[in-house]
Design a protein around this motif. Structure first.
Motif, short mmCIF file in Angstrom:
data_model
loop_
_atom_site.label_atom_id
_atom_site.label_comp_id
_atom_site.label_asym_id
_atom_site.label_seq_id
_atom_site.Cartn_x
_atom_site.Cartn_y
_atom_site.Cartn_z
N ARG A 49 -8.12 -0.39 1.03
CA ARG A 49 -8.62 0.16 -0.31
C ARG A 49 -7.74 -0.28 -1.65
NH1 ARG A 49 -7.66 5.07 2.99
NH2 ARG A 49 -5.92 5.62 1.73
N THR A 81 -0.84 -0.43 8.02
CA THR A 81 -1.53 -0.02 6.85
C THR A 81 -2.94 -0.56 6.41
OG1 THR A 81 -0.53 -1.69 5.76
CG2 THR A 81 0.77 0.17 5.62
N GLU A 97 -1.32 5.95 -4.63
CA GLU A 97 -2.47 5.05 -4.75
C GLU A 97 -2.87 5.28 -6.21
OE1 GLU A 97 -5.41 4.45 -2.14
OE2 GLU A 97 -4.34 4.88 -0.45
N ARG A 157 -5.18 1.34 4.20
CA ARG A 157 -4.83 1.60 2.93
C ARG A 157 -4.79 0.19 2.25
NH1 ARG A 157 -3.08 6.47 0.75
NH2 ARG A 157 -2.83 8.01 2.25
N LYS A 162 1.90 5.19 0.70
CA LYS A 162 1.62 5.95 1.73
C LYS A 162 0.96 7.24 1.48
CE LYS A 162 6.01 4.63 3.99
NZ LYS A 162 7.26 5.08 4.60
N ASP A 170 -2.21 9.28 -1.38
CA ASP A 170 -3.00 9.19 -2.29
C ASP A 170 -2.49 9.17 -3.77
OD1 ASP A 170 -4.94 9.24 -0.02
OD2 ASP A 170 -5.80 11.26 -0.25
N PRO A 178 1.08 -1.23 0.15
CA PRO A 178 0.04 0.23 -0.05
C PRO A 178 0.74 1.26 0.00
CG PRO A 178 -0.52 -1.50 1.63
CD PRO A 178 0.81 -1.85 1.38
#
Length: 292
Positions: free
Chosen positions: A59, A53, A25, A56, A20, A22, A18
């Motif tokens: 997500r 995490t 991502e 995240r 760290k 946005d 994941p």
């Protein structure tokens, strides 16, 4: 599979971590689209120490499922939670359609111990997951021996406990010495472990980072690997070609010995992993290169 190894079909899986931020991502989402063209059996998404995490990870798992339509394995660890909390999280994953789990004890943050009411190790975690539901469970194996193991035999005995508790397969820590992997598989089979043992393959993206990480996890970096990457810190294209060559040769040697499954630690970067897949006979899409 088509290509030079069509008579020896292979399957691959890709590990992600994941990001760290946005922004990270969003970048990963684009890279996942590229990795998906290699048609992996599944993706897996790591989980920080103590569940650091957790949000995240969830997500990223959801994002990968939506974008690829392929199975995604959620990492779970024993660290930072009670048995009741871990069981509840596993139940939620199952309700959400996540049936693959990578079950690990997890690294303990400095000064932290496992919860008194938590799972003591990955073997107990596997048994707990089996009580929750019908998961497909992978566990870790260490061809060069886990740094905390009392001995190679004790480490192998612990792996057998995890398999006997209900794990479907073991994925190995990366090891550049292919003979070490093959000897480990032979020892596991002699020790009564019949479950698939899937070699973990590490494409080298950053050699300095690799050395630092390897020192922490007990994976050795042979001198010949160091020599191959010496002086390439500022030559990313050449470094990628060397990394592709090293990993492809290792996979081909393992294939010649009957290995047909590989788990790639992609470090969220698709280029070298896709090049290796192409060299092994898979046919991922490689984007057109533009002139500088």
């Amino acid at each position: 599979m088509t290509g030079p190894f069509a008579d020896h079909p292979i399957s691959v899986s890709f590990e992600l971590f994941p990001p760290k931020t946005d922004k990270g991502e969003k970048s990963l989402a684009r890279n996942v689209d590229r990795l998906a063209t290699a048609a992996p059996d599944y993706f897996s998404v790591t989980y920080g120490a103590g569940g650091s995490t957790r949000d995240r990870t969830a997500r990223v798992v959801d994002m990968v499922r939506r974008r690829t339509g392929q199975p995604v394995a959620h990492h779970l660890t024993c660290v930072g939670a009670s048995r009741k909390e871990i069981d509840a999280q596993a139940a939620r994953l199952l309700e959400g359609g996540i049936t693959r789990i990578v079950a690990l004890r997890g690294d303990l943050p400095d000064g932290q111990t496992l919860a008194a009411d938590g799972y003591a190790d990955a073997a107990e975690l596997v048994a707990g997951l089996r009580r929750v539901g019908d998961f497909d469970i992978s566990v870790a194996a260490y061809p060069e021996v886990h740094p905390e193991a009392a001995s190679p035999q004790a480490d192998l005995d612990h792996l057998k406990r995890k398999i006997d508790a209900g794990a479907n397969r073991a994925i190995t820590q990366y090891t550049f010495d292919t003979d070490v992997i093959l000897r480990f598989i032979d020892r596991a089979r002699a020790g009564g472990i019949s479950a698939p043992i899937v070699p973990g393959i590490m494409p080298v993206a950053n050699f300095a980072g690799l050395k630092a990480f390897s020192a922490k996890c007990g994976a050795s970096v042979p001198d010949w690997v160091a020599r191959m990457f010496e002086g390439l810190d500022d030559a990313p294209d050449t470094r990628a070609m060397v990394a592709t060559s090293v990993a492809t040769e290792q996979c081909r040697r393992l294939m010649a010995e009957g290995v047909s499954e590989f788990h790639f630690y992609t470090l969220n970067r698709p280029e070298v992993t896709l090049a290796i897949c192409r060299a092994l006979g898979l046919s991922p899409e490689i984007p057109a290169e533009t002139a500088a």
